[in-house]
Design an enzyme around this catalytic site. Structure first.
Site: not given
Ligand SMILES: Cc1ncc(COP(=O)(O)O)c(C=O)c1O
Length: 382
Positions: A72, A144, A183, A241, A329
Site C-alpha cells: 500500500t 488479486n 500477487q 528508521t 485487502c
Molecule cells: C494487488 C495488491 N496490491 C496491494 C495490496 C496491499 O498490500 P499491503 O497489505 O502490503 O499494503 C494487496 C493486498 O493486500 C494486493 O493484493
C-alpha cells in the site's frame, strides 16, 4: 478439525527460515543502522545485503530499491511521488487495480482504463487514453481477485512507442510505467527489464514474509518526490528508521519464493484446475471468472448463481474452510467488488462470488474436501 486455508491471496504464513533470518535483528542486533559505531555498522551491512539480494531477484541495482511498509505504501509512493513531481501531468490506472492504487490516483488528474470481460486491461483503450499530459500509467502484474496476468510488457512497449512519438514533437514530459506486483512474487518472473517497468511495488505479506514489509523499485533516473519526510533514509525517498528485521525477512522470503516459483506454479496450477473441473462436474451452473489461460495459478474466482456469498463463506468457515468474499485487502465494506463490476458482473452475481486462493500447504485432498462441502452447501442454499 484441521482447518483448510484457501485465502493465500490475503495473507501467507511466515516461512520458518524467514523467521530465523529475522530473529537476530529483533533481539541482539537491534541497533539503528544509521548509527556509526561498530555494532550498528554490521546492522547497516545486513540491511545493504538484503537490499542487494532483492535487487538481484529483480535484475535491478541496490540503489533502485526503496524499502516501504508494504505494498500500500509502495503504491502510494509510486503514484503520489511521481504526480507531486509533475503536478501538471495526468495518471492512468486500470479499473481493476487495488484500492491502494486507485485511491491515491484520485488525488490527481486521472483516468481509469477499462478492463475486458476477461479481466485484462484493454490495450486499445489504453493506447487511445494516453495523452500529451500522461506521465504515469499504473497496471498491476496479477489481479488479486481474478488472478489474471496483465500484459505489462506489451504496455511497456506501447508506452515506449508513444513516448518517442511525443518526444519527437517536443513534449518533454516523461511517461512512466508502474506495476503493483503484490500477487506475483510466488509465481512470476519479476525481472524489471524483462517487464519493462520504471516502478514496481512488492510486499512480504503475500510471499511468506512479514506483513508491513515491502519495496518500491524505482529505475535510476525516475523523478520521484518523497511522501514521507524526515531524516532522509532510503536515498531521501522514505524517511524513518528502517525496519531492519522486516527488510531482511522480505529479502529471504523473496529469494525463496523466486527460487521455487516454477515448481510451485506447476503444482498449484494443477490443484486449481482440479478444483475448477470438479466444481464444474458437481455444480454445473458455477462460473469461473476470468480466462482459462493467462492466470496466475493461485487464484480462482467462482460465482455460484443464486447463492449468497457471505452465507456460503460462513458455512465453509464453520466447516473449517477459509475462503474470501472478494478481496480482504480492503477494509470491510458492503459494496460489491469493483473488480467484478469492472468485468461486467451484476451486483447480484458479485454477491454470489467467492475467491479461493491456494498456497504452499494446499493439497489435492484439501481441494477434494472443499469441492464436496461446496456441492453440499450450495445444494442446500438454493
Ligand atoms: C494487488 C495488491 N496490491 C496491494 C495490496 C496491499 O498490500 P499491503 O497489505 O502490503 O499494503 C494487496 C493486498 O493486500 C494486493 O493484493
Amino acid at each position: 478439525m484441521k482447518q483448510i486455508y484457501l485465502d493465500y491471496a490475503a495473507a501467507t504464513p511466515l516461512d520458518g527460515g524467514v523467521l530465523e533470518a529475522m530473529l537476530p535483528y529483533l533481539t541482539d542486533d537491534f541497533y539503528n543502522p544509521s548509527a556509526t559505531y561498530l555494532a550498528a555498522r554490521s546492522v547497516r551491512q545486513a540491511l545493504n545485503e538484503a537490499r542487494a539480494k532483492i535487487a538481484g531477484c529483480l535484475g535491478a541495482r541496490p540503489a533502485e530499491i526503496i524499502f516501504t511498509a508494504g505494498a500500500t505504501e509502495a503504491n502510494n509512493l509510486a503514484i503520489q511521488g511521481i504526480m507531486k513531481r509533475f503536478p501538471e501531468g495526468e495518471v492512468l490506472v486500470s479499473a481493476i487495480e487495488h484500492e491502494s492504487v486507485i485511491e491515491p490516483a484520485k488525488l490527481f488528474s486521472h483516468k481509469v482504463i477499462p478492463a475486458t470481460k476477461q479481466g485484462v486491461v484493454d490495450l486499445a483503450k489504453l493506447e487511445a487514453m494516453v495523452g500529451d499530459k500522461t506521465v504515469l500509467v499504473s497496471v498491476m502484474l496479477v489481479n488479486n481477485e481474478l488472478g489474471t496476468i496483465q500484459p505489462v510488457n506489451e504496455i511497456a512497449k506501447l508506452l515506449n512507442k508513444l513516448s518517442n512519438l511525443r518526444k519527437s514533437k517536443g513534449n518533454k514530459l516523461p511517461l512512466y510505467l508502474h506495476t503493483d506486483a503484490a500477487q506475483a512474487g510466488n509465481y512470476l518472473d519479476l525481472h524489471v527489464s524483462r517487464l519493462g517497468v520504471d516502478l514496481m511495488s512488492l510486499n512480504g505479506g503475500k510471499i511468506y514474509g512479514p506483513k508491513q514489509s515491502g519495496i518500491l523499485y524505482v529505475a535510476a533516473g525516475t523523478d520521484l518526490e518523497p511522501i514521507i519526510y524526515g531524516g532522509g533514509q532510503e536515498f531521501n525517498k522514505r524517511s524513518g528508521t528502517e525496519n531492519v528485521a522486516a527488510c531482511i525477512g522480505l529479502a529471504a522470503a523473496l529469494s525463496k519464493a523466486q527460487a521455487k516459483r516454477q515448481a510451485e506454479n506447476r503444482r498449484v496450477a494443477e490443484l486449481r484446475t482440479m478444483f475448477e473441473q470438479e466444481l464444474a462436474k458437481r455444480l454445473p451452473t458455477t462460473q469461473v471468472n476470468g480466462p482459462a489461460a493467462n492466470r496466475a495459478p493461485h487464484i480462482t474466482s467462482v460465482t455460484f448463481p443464486g447463492v449468497d456469498n457471505e452465507r456460503l463463506m460462513m458455512q465453509l468457515d464453520e466447516a473449517g474452510v477459509i475462503a474470501a468474499v472478494g478481496s480482504a485487502c480492503s477494509a470491510s465494506n458492503d459494496e460489491p467488488s469493483h473488480v467484478l463490476k469492472a468485468i461486467g458482473l451484476s451486483d447480484q452475481a458479485a454477491r454470489s462470488t467467492l475467491r479461493f486462493s491456494f498456497g504452499r500447504d494446499t493439497t489435492a485432498k484439501n481441494v477434494e474436501k472443499v469441492v464436496k462441502l461446496l456441492a453440499d452447501f450450495v445444494a442446500a442454499n438454493r
